[in-house]
Design a protein around this motif. Structure first.
Motif, PDB file in Angstrom:
ATOM      1  N   ALA A  55       0.832  -1.198   0.000  1.00  0.00           N
ATOM      2  CA  ALA A  55       0.000   0.000   0.000  1.00  0.00           C
ATOM      3  C   ALA A  55       0.867   1.249   0.000  1.00  0.00           C
ATOM      4  N   ASP A  56       2.007   1.198   0.720  1.00  0.00           N
ATOM      5  CA  ASP A  56       2.934   2.331   0.727  1.00  0.00           C
ATOM      6  C   ASP A  56       3.466   2.590  -0.678  1.00  0.00           C
ATOM      7  N   SER A  57       3.807   1.508  -1.397  1.00  0.00           N
ATOM      8  CA  SER A  57       4.315   1.649  -2.762  1.00  0.00           C
ATOM      9  C   SER A  57       3.259   2.255  -3.677  1.00  0.00           C
ATOM     10  N   ILE A 114       2.969   5.950  -2.978  1.00  0.00           N
ATOM     11  CA  ILE A 114       4.106   6.669  -3.566  1.00  0.00           C
ATOM     12  C   ILE A 114       3.876   6.884  -5.056  1.00  0.00           C
ATOM     13  N   LYS A 115       3.384   5.860  -5.750  1.00  0.00           N
ATOM     14  CA  LYS A 115       3.136   5.973  -7.191  1.00  0.00           C
ATOM     15  C   LYS A 115       2.036   6.993  -7.492  1.00  0.00           C
ATOM     16  N   ILE A 116       0.985   6.995  -6.673  1.00  0.00           N
ATOM     17  CA  ILE A 116      -0.123   7.934  -6.881  1.00  0.00           C
ATOM     18  C   ILE A 116       0.346   9.380  -6.725  1.00  0.00           C
ATOM     19  N   VAL A 117       1.069   9.664  -5.636  1.00  0.00           N
ATOM     20  CA  VAL A 117       1.560  11.021  -5.392  1.00  0.00           C
ATOM     21  C   VAL A 117       2.588  11.417  -6.445  1.00  0.00           C
ATOM     22  N   SER A 118       3.497  10.492  -6.776  1.00  0.00           N
ATOM     23  CA  SER A 118       4.544  10.770  -7.769  1.00  0.00           C
ATOM     24  C   SER A 118       3.937  11.066  -9.132  1.00  0.00           C
ATOM     25  N   THR A 157      -1.143  -1.198 -10.034  1.00  0.00           N
ATOM     26  CA  THR A 157      -2.040  -1.895  -9.100  1.00  0.00           C
ATOM     27  C   THR A 157      -3.147  -2.621  -9.852  1.00  0.00           C
ATOM     28  N   MET A 158      -3.766  -1.959 -10.832  1.00  0.00           N
ATOM     29  CA  MET A 158      -4.833  -2.582 -11.612  1.00  0.00           C
ATOM     30  C   MET A 158      -4.285  -3.680 -12.520  1.00  0.00           C
TER      31      MET A 158
END
Length: 309
Positions: A8-10, A13-17, A99-100
Motif C-alpha cells: 500500500a505504501d508503494s 508513492i506511485k499515486i503522489v509521484s 495496481t490494476m
C-alpha cells in the motif's frame, strides 16, 4: 513500471509521484496544449471557406499569434485548472496502473496484453470521473481569447469563478459535460500511453538494449506519445469541441461529431494533429521521466524515514 503489485505504501508513492509528475509536464508543455485547443476549435462557429485566411496556422504560428494578440499569459490561460486536473487525473490513471495490472493478471508478474489493456481502460475511466470538472474549466479557459491592456472577452473571472458559474448556469451536468466522450478518449489514450510505455520499456530491459535509466524512459515515452496521438486525435477533437460548446449547441457528443463531419469534412477530426503530437510526445517524455525520478526519490525517502524510526 515493469514490476507489478507492491505494498500500500508503494501504491501511495506511485499515486503522489504521478500527480506531481503530471504537474511538471503540464508546466512545461501547456503552451502546446493551448495551441492544440485553439486549432481544434477553429472553424467551429463559422466554417472556413475556400480562400478565407485562418486565424491560427500551424503550431508555432498559433503560439506566435496568441503571444502577439493576447500576450504571453494567453498561452497559460487555464493553467491553474490544468494543475488541478493533473493532481486528480494523472495520480489515478498513471499511479494506479500497476495496481490494476496486478489485479487483472491475478497477481502474476508477467501480465498479458489483455490485463494491461484492461488496467489502462479502468484507470483512464476512473481518472475522468474524478477530474472531469477540472478538464471542462481548463478547456474553457484555453479556448477563450484574452485581450491585452485590460480588455476582456473572458467568460469567467477566474478558476474558482468558472467552477461556480458553470455549476450555477449549467448545473452539475455542466461540470461533467463531455464526460462520456472523455471516458472514451481517456480509455483509448491510457491504453495506448501506458501499455505502449510499459511494453516498450519492458522489452528494452529484457533484451538489455538499455538499462533502466533516462534514455530508456525517453525512448519508451516518445513511442507512447506518437501511438497515442494517432489513435486518440479524433476523440480528442470531439471532446474539446463539445466541452467548449454553448448550452444547446450540440445534441451530444455524437451529434458534435456528425456536425463536424458534415460542415468541415473528415480532416476536422485531425485538426491540431501536429500540436497534439508535439504536446503528447513532449508531455509523455517529461511526465514519465519525472515520474520515474520522483518515484525513486520518494521510495528512498520513505525507506530512510522507516529506518530512522
Amino acid at each position: 513500471m515493469v514490476a507489478a503489485g507492491g505494498s500500500a505504501d508503494s501504491a501511495a508513492i506511485k499515486i503522489v509521484s504521478a500527480g506531481l509528475a503530471g504537474c511538471v509536464a503540464d508546466l512545461v508543455t501547456f503552451p502546446l496544449d493551448t495551441a492544440k485547443v485553439r486549432l481544434q476549435i477553429q472553424g467551429e462557429s463559422e466554417p472556413l471557406v475556400r480562400g478565407q485566411k485562418a486565424t491560427y496556422r500551424g503550431v508555432m504560428g498559433t503560439i506566435f499569434t496568441i503571444v502577439r494578440s493576447e500576450g504571453p499569459r494567453g498561452l497559460y490561460s487555464g493553467l491553474v485548472a490544468g494543475l488541478h486536473r493533473q493532481m486528480s487525473f494523472a495520480s489515478v490513471r498513471v499511479g494506479l496502473y500497476d495496481t490494476m495490472k496486478h489485479f487483472y493478471s491475478g497477481g502474476s508478474e508477467n501480465a498479458s496484453i489483455a490485463a494491461r489493456l484492461l488496467a489502462g481502460c479502468t484507470t483512464g475511466a476512473m481518472a475522468v470521473l474524478a477530474a472531469q470538472p477540472t478538464d471542462v474549466v481548463k478547456v474553457r479557459f484555453q479556448a477563450q481569447v484574452r485581450l491585452p491592456q485590460g480588455g476582456s472577452a473572458s467568460r469567467y473571472g477566474g478558476t474558482l469563478d468558472a467552477y461556480r458559474t458553470i455549476a450555477r448556469e449549467e448545473g452539475l451536468r455542466g461540470l461533467w459535460k463531455g464526460c462520456l466522450p472523455n471516458i472514451a478518449r481517456n480509455a483509448i489514450v491510457n491504453c495506448c500511453e501506458m501499455v505502449t510505455y510499459d511494453i516498450i520499456k519492458e522489452r528494452i530491459l529484457q533484451h538489455k538494449l538499455m538499462t533502466d535509466n533516462m534514455p530508456c524512459h525517453f525512448t519508451a515515452a516518445f513511442a507512447a506519445g506518437f501511438c497515442t496521438t494517432v489513435v486518440a486525435s479524433p476523440v480528442d477533437v470531439i471532446k474539446t469541441r463539445y466541452m467548449n460548446s454553448l448550452p444547446g449547441q450540440y445534441g451530444g457528443a455524437v451529434n458534435c461529431a456528425f456536425t463536424m463531419l458534415l460542415k468541415e469534412g473528415a480532416s476536422a477530426f485531425y485538426k491540431g494533429f501536429n500540436a497534439s503530437f508535439l504536446r503528447l510526445g513532449s508531455w509523455n517524455i517529461v511526465m514519465f521521466m519525472s515520474y520515474e525520478q520522483i518515484k525513486r526519490g520518494a521510495a528512498k525517502l520513505h525507506k530512510s524515514l522507516e529506518a530512522s524510526f
